[in-house]
Design a protein around this motif. Structure first.
Motif, PDB file in Angstrom:
ATOM      1  N   GLU A 143      -4.901  -5.539   5.952  1.00 45.12           N
ATOM      2  CA  GLU A 143      -3.524  -5.749   6.428  1.00 45.12           C
ATOM      3  C   GLU A 143      -3.449  -5.638   7.954  1.00 45.12           C
TER       4      GLU A 143
ATOM      5  N   PRO B 151      -7.954  -1.841   8.045  1.00 46.27           N
ATOM      6  CA  PRO B 151      -7.805  -2.441   6.707  1.00 46.27           C
ATOM      7  C   PRO B 151      -7.443  -3.925   6.841  1.00 46.27           C
TER       8      PRO B 151
ATOM      9  N   ASN C 133      -4.065   4.200   7.007  1.00 51.52           N
ATOM     10  CA  ASN C 133      -5.479   4.026   7.387  1.00 51.52           C
ATOM     11  C   ASN C 133      -5.665   2.898   8.408  1.00 51.52           C
ATOM     12  N   TYR C 134      -4.658   2.712   9.260  1.00 48.44           N
ATOM     13  CA  TYR C 134      -4.697   1.611  10.228  1.00 48.44           C
ATOM     14  C   TYR C 134      -5.934   1.693  11.112  1.00 48.44           C
TER      15      TYR C 134
ATOM     16  N   ARG D  67       0.800  -1.211   0.000  1.00 48.82           N
ATOM     17  CA  ARG D  67       0.000   0.000   0.000  1.00 48.82           C
ATOM     18  C   ARG D  67       0.840   1.272   0.000  1.00 48.82           C
TER      19      ARG D  67
ATOM     20  N   LEU E 189       0.805   1.767   7.664  1.00 47.38           N
ATOM     21  CA  LEU E 189      -0.604   1.865   7.258  1.00 47.38           C
ATOM     22  C   LEU E 189      -1.172   3.215   7.671  1.00 47.38           C
TER      23      LEU E 189
END
Lengths: 266, 266
Positions: free
Chosen positions: B182, B180, B175-176, B15, B173
């Motif tokens: 991942e 998500p 957008n942790y 990402r 990340l």
């Protein structure tokens, strides 16, 4: 276990941009209160859990009745559990007030796992070891699991605290990579918690520090005799001090001999 | 312990913004290689350490000579230590290549503490338990510390891994917080590592899974006899299977009885 995290939280807070006066008196105050609650209570929780773990391992408590010690053990764990629940509510409130999603981090996953296991441990402990209904055979078979689970939950809580520290430092300190004093302070606190946990685990796993089982055997049987049960406080057993000390020394000697015999095969 | 972290690292990597072709072939490649080295080796390290911990606890190894098992235990720990050193060099190289300061995080502090304790444990273990010079009394007194330290280092390594996961997820990340795939994946990996650690600790602390000491006592004495020492591989001891199994069952029964006697005071 309580003061340093509060100081750390206050310290890291200082470097953040101060909100305006208006915001300070509404939403921000609520958020800070929730955050403070969460930190204070979750650290009190691990401190209470540690005390509950080692309460049987302090030689000066061996002269107290087993029933009294069980009540202290259960009481400390109950207080720690209540604090854990209140701190969970506080952190969910804090997240909701700031529109932060809940349960997204590994910290929250492992932490919630620890709280769920802790509540199961508490309920089973009450039912099996405190209430006088469980047969001795059931207690005997569950006790190793109870001890193992307690220590496992304790180390899981410490690991969760470490992840919480890491998150907090990364969120709050923009210059964390430059090792500011706040970062050094919280890292040192982490090392001290590691030492604290190591000491608790050492105390909880030494056979020579195990509470001697012989003295109060009548008292501990479900629906046992009442004669020995009268000894529910430590003062009534002062006279047993010398016997206990000599017994502890004898047990230590025996363990040493056993150990030598066992380890001669190393 | 090896594949999932590699997958996780690859997954979170996807990402991120892809670098240009030119950058890919110089500095980025070096950085990725260093990062990959670090992750793979540090996870191999904890896997090797876990295997070394439980190697005495597998009943099918009880028929092998104690000396052979000690070599396997020491060998696995040595491999894990080498991997730990190589991974430390890789992460320092990676930090230096990216101009990231070293040793600023709690992850690095606790991790380096674990590596230092691990190397001390290894050197002392070699000197006291593998070389034939230490007297039996010294071995007997150091063995409980050796076992305790090994397990403490193991849980410290797992806590360090959790902090590493937390850092990686927060860095990689953006957008942790939106959970998500991942993030879910790595959190699940963290829970699996917790279960893995719990199982290893369970195996390592059950008295009925302790290797029986009686069979090879002559072999284990420093400068002991040579007659029994000939049994250095498992094939030569196949005939002892039935005896060992019956002995293990008897020990389990005895422990159960002891436990019941002890716990009747609960």
């Amino acid at each position: 276990m309580l003061l340093p995290p509060m100081l750390a939280a206050g310290w890291t807070q200082r470097r953040r941009t101060r909100p305006s006066a208006r915001r300070y008196f509404d939403a921000v105050w609520e958020r800070r209160r929730a955050r403070c609650f969460y930190k204070v209570l979750s650290n009190r929780e691990s401190g209470g859990e540690a005390t509950a773990i080692i309460v049987y391992r302090l030689p000066w408590t061996w002269k107290c009745s087993k029933l009294l010690m069980k009540f202290i053990h259960a009481g400390l764990n109950t207080i720690a559990m209540i604090l854990a629940i209140v701190s969970l509510v506080a952190v969910f409130d804090f997240h909701n007030a700031k529109n932060i999603p809940n349960m997204y981090s590994l910290h929250s996953w492992i932490g919630l796992t620890a709280v769920i296991l802790y509540s199961l441990q508490l309920v089973l402990g009450f039912a099996v070891f405190l209430l006088p209904f469980a047969p001795v055979s059931l207690r005997a078979s569950l006790m190793p699991i109870h001890i193992y689970s307690g220590l496992l939950i304790f180390v899981t809580v410490i690991a969760t605290a470490f992840m919480g520290f890491t998150e907090k430092l990364l969120f709050a300190l923009k210059n964390y990579k430059a090792s500011p004093p706040e970062g050094i302070f919280v890292n040192t606190l982490g090392l001290l918690i590691l030492i604290f946990g190591a000491l608790v685990l050492w105390m909880a796993t030494r056979p020579q520090w195990k509470r001697p089982p012989e003295q109060n055997s009548k008292l501990q049987q479900p629906n046992g005799g009442t004669e020995d049960s009268a000894m529910t406080d430590c003062s009534k057993a002062e006279k047993a001090d010398v016997e206990f000390n000599s017994e502890a020394a004898a047990r230590k000697r025996n363990l040493k001999l056993d150990e030598t015999g066992q380890r001669s095969t190393m």
